[in-house]
Write an enzyme that holds these catalytic residues in place. Structure first.
Site, short mmCIF file in Angstrom:
data_model
loop_
_atom_site.label_atom_id
_atom_site.label_comp_id
_atom_site.label_asym_id
_atom_site.label_seq_id
_atom_site.Cartn_x
_atom_site.Cartn_y
_atom_site.Cartn_z
N HIS A 72 0.84 -1.20 0.00
CA HIS A 72 0.00 0.00 0.00
C HIS A 72 0.87 1.24 0.00
O HIS A 72 1.55 1.55 0.98
CB HIS A 72 -0.93 0.02 1.21
CG HIS A 72 -1.97 1.10 1.15
ND1 HIS A 72 -2.97 1.11 0.20
CD2 HIS A 72 -2.15 2.22 1.89
CE1 HIS A 72 -3.74 2.17 0.38
NE2 HIS A 72 -3.25 2.87 1.40
N HIS A 222 -11.75 3.70 -3.23
CA HIS A 222 -11.05 4.52 -2.23
C HIS A 222 -11.56 4.21 -0.83
O HIS A 222 -10.77 3.96 0.08
CB HIS A 222 -11.19 6.01 -2.53
CG HIS A 222 -10.48 6.84 -1.52
ND1 HIS A 222 -11.06 7.25 -0.33
CD2 HIS A 222 -9.20 7.31 -1.47
CE1 HIS A 222 -10.20 7.92 0.38
NE2 HIS A 222 -9.06 7.99 -0.28
N HIS A 249 -9.65 1.11 1.14
CA HIS A 249 -9.46 1.63 2.50
C HIS A 249 -10.68 1.24 3.32
O HIS A 249 -11.82 1.52 2.91
CB HIS A 249 -9.36 3.15 2.49
CG HIS A 249 -8.11 3.70 1.89
ND1 HIS A 249 -8.11 4.77 1.02
CD2 HIS A 249 -6.81 3.36 2.05
CE1 HIS A 249 -6.88 5.07 0.67
NE2 HIS A 249 -6.06 4.22 1.28
N HIS A 286 -5.86 -1.03 6.23
CA HIS A 286 -6.00 -0.48 7.58
C HIS A 286 -6.89 -1.37 8.45
O HIS A 286 -6.42 -1.98 9.39
CB HIS A 286 -6.51 0.96 7.58
CG HIS A 286 -5.63 1.91 6.84
ND1 HIS A 286 -4.32 2.09 7.17
CD2 HIS A 286 -5.88 2.72 5.78
CE1 HIS A 286 -3.77 2.97 6.35
NE2 HIS A 286 -4.69 3.37 5.50
N ASP A 337 2.26 3.09 3.07
CA ASP A 337 1.15 4.05 2.97
C ASP A 337 1.62 5.47 2.75
O ASP A 337 2.00 5.86 1.65
CB ASP A 337 0.26 3.91 4.20
CG ASP A 337 -1.04 4.69 4.09
OD1 ASP A 337 -1.34 5.21 3.00
OD2 ASP A 337 -1.77 4.78 5.08
#
Length: 465
Positions: A72, A222, A249, A286, A337
């Site tokens: 990511h 997204h 996400h 996440h 990230d």
């Protein structure tokens, strides 16, 4: 920006070099004296028990592991390092600074920045990156003459830096949740992210053509904030029809959960499940704020989860239920990230250490399990399942961690995996090989010899726009 970037992997008919690894991590065990033969960008043979390099072999001193996978990445976030550490704030105040950086990027400046960022990744032993890409259009939302100019810049940058890339082209349609069918209008910063509808996103994404065998294309949602529920299935179908990876996400912030419950009467995880998004092809990024039912949905569906501990702690997001997700059946991978640091060894160690802080208990994963998340599981999550192991037939992608630095010296070599995960940093990576080709040798990037200068120049030029 080069029009036709080279691939880091040689053609299938070309012979490759032979490497001798002083120690190699194979099947969870540290093997001394391992010969790795390559051809056509793949490993053709692995032989252990060689006490010295055979004639013509390139020696790799230290512990050689499969190439690390950064599952990511938002490449442009690298320009935020340091600048967002002034004062306090939340994820949402950090996001405003991030938008100001995004506003200034062009295809040319994004190429320069991403080339330097991906070269930094290569120095850290990363051989493949999953780029979660939503910076599609010009400021104001007008398409470039090439509607995929920004995506092509990223793929060209990866080629120049010598790493593989999966461009996870991201659907981003709304500024927040309003109803099942409609989201809030994009603000002025977000206009360049959006395509108007999932159908328009799919049409543009379908036109993406990887410029070499170093690049592949996947899809991303997204978040449930940015893609209305009625559009989720179209993105999932696009990925399913192409057997492409799909990332999203998920529950990074409690505010996302609260809004989803208010509008849909269910959690983001349940909403994704109800619209056919979850499954082994999908990676949830996440997954910080989950219910027990959410964890069961992810695990039972075989959905992968990408933890990004250095970003999650940098943004004060919280500690995700990584151990519970493992027990439920979700393979875990790792990403840097926002690039607060680019160090997959730190991400691996942080996942274990964060869980220790949360539970006040030690030993949730072994070093080998954490390395597997950083290598094999990450490669599979971004669509490179033929990488991630040191064995014949796999891609010849690997990295070598020095065992004689001030951080790693002392432990016996048989504890090389423990040393790499719990003591080493990206600065201890000495060699990175991609497709059988030395991209980093003795800590020096072969095509970007001064990576710090390239980073500084790209970030400073972007800030001056």
């Amino acid at each position: 920006m080069p029009v036709t970037p080279r691939s880091p992997a040689p053609g299938p008919s070309l012979p490759g070099p032979v490497y001798w690894a002083e120690y190699a991590w194979i099947g969870g065990t540290v093997e001394p004296g391992t010969v790795i033969e390559t051809a056509g960008g793949r490993i053709t043979a692995v032989r252990t028990g060689a006490p010295a390099p055979p004639p013509g072999a390139e020696p790799l001193r230290g512990l050689t592991v499969p190439g690390l996978a950064n599952a990511h990445s938002h490449a442009f976030h690298r320009a935020l390092r340091g600048t967002v550490q002034i004062g306090s704030g939340t994820f949402w105040t950090w996001r405003r600074v991030m938008y100001s950086v995004a506003d200034r990027l062009t295809p040319e400046s994004y190429f320069a920045l991403a080339r330097a960022v991906y070269a930094e990744m290569a120095l850290a032993g990363i051989t493949a990156v999953g780029e979660f890409h939503y910076l599609h259009h010009a400021p104001g939302g007008a398409p470039y003459e090439d509607p995929n100019a920004m995506g092509h810049a990223l793929m060209a940058a990866a080629a120049e830096a010598g790493v593989r890339i999966t461009l996870l082209d991201t659907c981003y349609l709304a500024s927040g949740l309003l109803s099942a069918r409609r989201g809030g209008a994009l603000d002025r910063h977000q206009l360049r992210f959006g395509d108007g509808s999932a159908a328009a996103w799919a049409e543009r994404a379908a036109a993406l053509r990887p410029p070499g065998d170093h690049a592949r294309v996947g899809a991303a949602i997204h978040s449930v904030r940015a893609v209305p529920a009625a559009e989720l299935g179209a993105v999932a179908d696009w990925a399913r029809e192409r057997d492409a990876p799909l990332h999203v996400h998920l529950s990074e912030q409690p505010a996302e959960n609260d809004a989803c419950l208010a509008v849909h009467g269910r959690t983001p995880t349940r909403l994704l499940a109800d619209h056919g998004v979850l499954g082994p092809r999908t990676t949830a990024v996440h997954a910080t704020h989950l219910t027990d039912d959410d964890i069961a949905l992810l695990g039972d569906s075989g959905t992968r989860v990408c933890m990004c501990p250095t970003t999650e702690r940098d943004l004060a997001d919280g500690i995700g239920p990584a151990a519970a997700l493992t027990r439920a059946g979700s393979p875990l991978c790792l990403g840097s990230d926002s690039h607060a640091v680019i160090d997959l060894l730190e991400e691996a160690r942080a996942m274990e250490l964060d869980e220790r802080l949360r539970t006040r208990a030690r030993g949730h994963w072994t070093a080998s399990q954490l390395l597997r998340s950083a290598t094999e599981f990450g490669q599979a999550a971004i669509g490179w399942p033929e990488a991630g192991r040191l064995e014949a037939g796999r891609l010849a992608d690997f990295a070598t961690v020095a065992l004689d630095t001030v951080r790693t010296a002392g432990p016996p070599p048989r504890l090389g995996a423990e040393t790499a995960v719990f003591a080493a940093t990206a600065a201890d990576v000495r060699h990175t090989v991609v497709g059988g080709r030395h991209v980093v040798r003795d800590g020096v990037h072969r095509s970007v010899p001064d990576v710090p200068a390239a980073l500084a120049e790209a970030i400073q030029q972007g800030a001056a726009r």
